[in-house]
Motif scaffolding. Structure first.
Motif, mmCIF file in Angstrom:
data_model
loop_
_atom_site.group_PDB
_atom_site.id
_atom_site.type_symbol
_atom_site.label_atom_id
_atom_site.label_comp_id
_atom_site.label_asym_id
_atom_site.label_seq_id
_atom_site.Cartn_x
_atom_site.Cartn_y
_atom_site.Cartn_z
ATOM 1 N N LEU A 94 -14.968 4.783 3.694
ATOM 2 C CA LEU A 94 -13.987 5.867 3.880
ATOM 3 C C LEU A 94 -12.628 5.453 3.324
ATOM 4 O O LEU A 94 -12.009 6.163 2.531
ATOM 5 C CB LEU A 94 -13.908 6.195 5.369
ATOM 6 C CG LEU A 94 -12.965 7.293 5.876
ATOM 7 C CD1 LEU A 94 -13.431 7.784 7.246
ATOM 8 C CD2 LEU A 94 -11.516 6.821 5.990
ATOM 9 N N GLY A 95 -12.146 4.262 3.742
ATOM 10 C CA GLY A 95 -10.833 3.811 3.284
ATOM 11 C C GLY A 95 -10.797 3.541 1.794
ATOM 12 O O GLY A 95 -9.849 3.941 1.094
ATOM 13 N N PHE A 96 -11.834 2.877 1.272
ATOM 14 C CA PHE A 96 -11.882 2.524 -0.154
ATOM 15 C C PHE A 96 -11.936 3.787 -1.020
ATOM 16 O O PHE A 96 -11.237 3.893 -2.037
ATOM 17 C CB PHE A 96 -13.117 1.646 -0.398
ATOM 18 C CG PHE A 96 -13.238 1.133 -1.793
ATOM 19 C CD1 PHE A 96 -12.206 0.414 -2.390
ATOM 20 C CD2 PHE A 96 -14.398 1.346 -2.532
ATOM 21 C CE1 PHE A 96 -12.314 -0.070 -3.687
ATOM 22 C CE2 PHE A 96 -14.524 0.874 -3.824
ATOM 23 C CZ PHE A 96 -13.486 0.167 -4.401
ATOM 24 N N SER A 97 -12.736 4.757 -0.618
ATOM 25 C CA SER A 97 -12.849 6.012 -1.380
ATOM 26 C C SER A 97 -11.517 6.753 -1.395
ATOM 27 O O SER A 97 -11.116 7.316 -2.431
ATOM 28 C CB SER A 97 -13.931 6.904 -0.769
ATOM 29 O OG SER A 97 -15.178 6.264 -0.764
ATOM 30 N N GLY A 98 -10.835 6.750 -0.247
ATOM 31 C CA GLY A 98 -9.533 7.416 -0.177
ATOM 32 C C GLY A 98 -8.515 6.769 -1.105
ATOM 33 O O GLY A 98 -7.723 7.462 -1.755
ATOM 34 N N VAL A 99 -8.549 5.445 -1.187
ATOM 35 C CA VAL A 99 -7.609 4.727 -2.056
ATOM 36 C C VAL A 99 -7.887 5.018 -3.530
ATOM 37 O O VAL A 99 -6.962 5.309 -4.314
ATOM 38 C CB VAL A 99 -7.699 3.206 -1.780
ATOM 39 C CG1 VAL A 99 -7.026 2.400 -2.888
ATOM 40 C CG2 VAL A 99 -7.066 2.882 -0.430
ATOM 41 N N ILE A 100 -9.171 4.948 -3.926
ATOM 42 C CA ILE A 100 -9.518 5.203 -5.335
ATOM 43 C C ILE A 100 -9.162 6.645 -5.713
ATOM 44 O O ILE A 100 -8.612 6.906 -6.799
ATOM 45 C CB ILE A 100 -11.025 4.942 -5.573
ATOM 46 C CG1 ILE A 100 -11.360 3.481 -5.263
ATOM 47 C CG2 ILE A 100 -11.404 5.290 -7.006
ATOM 48 C CD1 ILE A 100 -10.638 2.481 -6.125
ATOM 49 N N GLY A 161 -11.851 -5.320 1.760
ATOM 50 C CA GLY A 161 -11.023 -6.278 1.037
ATOM 51 C C GLY A 161 -10.471 -5.694 -0.253
ATOM 52 O O GLY A 161 -9.300 -5.908 -0.588
ATOM 53 N N MET A 162 -11.308 -4.951 -0.991
ATOM 54 C CA MET A 162 -10.855 -4.346 -2.247
ATOM 55 C C MET A 162 -9.718 -3.344 -2.001
ATOM 56 O O MET A 162 -8.791 -3.232 -2.807
ATOM 57 C CB MET A 162 -12.024 -3.638 -2.930
ATOM 58 C CG MET A 162 -13.005 -4.575 -3.627
ATOM 59 S SD MET A 162 -12.237 -5.503 -4.978
ATOM 60 C CE MET A 162 -11.904 -4.190 -6.137
ATOM 61 N N SER A 163 -9.794 -2.624 -0.887
ATOM 62 C CA SER A 163 -8.730 -1.660 -0.568
ATOM 63 C C SER A 163 -7.393 -2.363 -0.418
ATOM 64 O O SER A 163 -6.360 -1.898 -0.923
ATOM 65 C CB SER A 163 -9.068 -0.898 0.726
ATOM 66 O OG SER A 163 -10.240 -0.136 0.564
ATOM 67 N N THR A 167 -4.164 -2.213 -3.287
ATOM 68 C CA THR A 167 -2.947 -1.521 -2.844
ATOM 69 C C THR A 167 -1.855 -2.476 -2.377
ATOM 70 O O THR A 167 -0.708 -2.048 -2.199
ATOM 71 C CB THR A 167 -3.273 -0.572 -1.682
ATOM 72 O OG1 THR A 167 -3.757 -1.351 -0.569
ATOM 73 C CG2 THR A 167 -4.335 0.440 -2.084
ATOM 74 N N GLY A 168 -2.220 -3.738 -2.119
ATOM 75 C CA GLY A 168 -1.246 -4.652 -1.534
ATOM 76 C C GLY A 168 -0.924 -4.284 -0.094
ATOM 77 O O GLY A 168 0.103 -4.718 0.448
ATOM 78 N N GLY A 169 -1.777 -3.479 0.506
ATOM 79 C CA GLY A 169 -1.590 -3.092 1.906
ATOM 80 C C GLY A 169 -0.740 -1.853 2.100
ATOM 81 O O GLY A 169 -0.530 -1.416 3.234
ATOM 82 N N ALA A 170 -0.229 -1.276 0.999
ATOM 83 C CA ALA A 170 0.646 -0.089 1.118
ATOM 84 C C ALA A 170 -0.143 1.184 0.817
ATOM 85 O O ALA A 170 -1.061 1.167 -0.023
ATOM 86 C CB ALA A 170 1.803 -0.212 0.140
ATOM 87 N N PRO A 171 0.189 2.281 1.488
ATOM 88 C CA PRO A 171 -0.488 3.545 1.190
ATOM 89 C C PRO A 171 -0.150 4.051 -0.208
ATOM 90 O O PRO A 171 0.950 3.808 -0.717
ATOM 91 C CB PRO A 171 0.046 4.498 2.270
ATOM 92 C CG PRO A 171 1.315 3.882 2.739
ATOM 93 C CD PRO A 171 1.173 2.409 2.565
ATOM 94 N N ILE A 172 -1.086 4.742 -0.837
ATOM 95 C CA ILE A 172 -0.914 5.261 -2.199
ATOM 96 C C ILE A 172 -0.639 6.759 -2.127
ATOM 97 O O ILE A 172 -1.501 7.544 -1.744
ATOM 98 C CB ILE A 172 -2.175 5.008 -3.053
ATOM 99 C CG1 ILE A 172 -2.557 3.528 -2.992
ATOM 100 C CG2 ILE A 172 -1.948 5.466 -4.487
ATOM 101 C CD1 ILE A 172 -1.452 2.603 -3.440
#
Length: 344
Positions: A94-100, A161-163, A167-172
């Motif tokens: 969920l998190g990784f898909s949202g970031v990409i 980990g890839m997320s 992102t460096g931990g910051a929201p995109i």
């Protein structure tokens, strides 16, 4: 000399005793779906009495927005668990898909692309990312013969980990400005993404209970060797299930992006436990082969209601874990009692 014996059957011998209306009523009351519905209604009443603000359209809209991503990954988990497996990667996916998807939409927005097209493409990117993670899970399970727990634990760590790395931990953010407006309810407590989620859940329920896909899922979860002997391509079907799980997790990531207006790398952390809790509370057996989509929907709705209800009545939100633990214990105990009752 052959001995023949004639047995004279009495009228009615061997027939099942008639089911009385009283027995039917008791069976209805002890049905797990009925109990879950009563628990949900009871929670709404208690929270509303303790704080009348709870019983408002705005609060129900907020609860349903919390419920949206939970029910998507819980539906995904339902297929996996009924097939006899488990997917620990749904939250990280969920998190990784949202970031990409957030990166894709950020690039399209910077290029001056229309918001509608950008959101549509973002949804496709999130779904495709989830499908990729689900396919990797299926390869680990079917080709490398890892047990589902280990395979999905590996992709949980990799996706999470890839997320953080990307992102460096910051929201995109800096995506389409109108995305967050889609989460505003326009039909009572319902918003457009929520209506989309409800349609997906209904279709998934029909696939599970009415289509051959669902029958194969139950058959594999009940006895994979018997399913293989019956001509079911078990590996191919499991691949479809884990890809479906990834797809729904990816869409959950897009749902959270629309709600937050950005792709946060920490979105979905721990959500796999909520998905499993919703499935178990809903009556799906972790041993596989048993469960109903309606139970998962009610289980996830109870989780979302508990979270918002505790906050509104001023209770520390961490008490949610205690309430969920009690509900899980009660649900599993009820399953055991019903199983013992059927055997006796």
């Amino acid at each position: 000399m052959a001995i023949t014996e004639t047995i004279e059957l009495k009228p009615g011998a061997g027939a099942q005793p008639p089911v009385t209306p009283g027995k039917r009523f008791i069976e209805l009351l002890t049905n797990q779906q009925t109990i879950l519905l009563l628990v949900l209604i009871g929670m709404v009443i208690v929270f509303s009495v303790l704080n009348p603000v709870f019983f408002t359209v705005d609060v129900f809209g907020n609860i349903l927005l919390d419920w949206g991503p939970i029910v998507l990954i819980a539906v995904a988990e339902t297929f996996v668990v009924i097939s006899g497996g488990i997917d620990l990667s749904v939250g990280a996916t969920l998190g990784f898909s949202g970031v990409i998807a957030a990166y894709a939409m950020q690039a399209m927005t910077a290029a001056g692309q229309n918001d509608g097209i950008t959101i549509f493409v973002g949804t496709l990117v999130a779904a495709a990312t989830g499908v990729l993670v689900g396919f990797i899970n299926s390869v680990l399970i079917n080709r490398l013969h890892l047990v589902p727990f280990i395979a999905t634990l590996a992709t949980l760590g990799a996706a999470g980990g890839m997320s953080i790395v990307l992102t460096g931990g910051a929201p995109i953010g800096e995506g389409p400005q109108s995305a967050i407006l889609l989460s505003v309810p326009w039909l009572g407590p319902l918003s457009w993404p929520l209506i989309f989620v409800i349609i997906i859940v209904v279709i998934a329920g029909l696939f599970l209970h009415k289509a051959r896909f669902g029958r194969y899922t139950y058959a594999i979860g009940s006895n994979s060797f018997a399913a293989l002997a019956a001509g079911i391509n078990v590996k191919r079907h499991l691949t479809k299930i884990y890809v479906l799980s990834g797809l729904l997790s990816g869409l959950a990531g897009m749902f959270l992006y629309i709600r937050l207006g950005s792709g946060a790398p920490t979105s979905g952390v721990g959500d796999e436990l909520d998905a499993i809790a919703a499935v178990v509370i809903g009556g799906v057996a972790l041993s596989g082969g048993v469960g109903r989509m309606s139970g998962t929907v009610l289980g996830s709705l109870i989780l979302a209601t508990v979270t918002s209800g505790l906050i509104i009545i001023g209770v520390e939100p961490n008490w949610k874990q205690v309430v969920v633990a009690i509900l899980i214990a009660a649900a599993v105990s009820l399953q055991a009692l019903r199983a013992n009752g059927r055997r006796s």
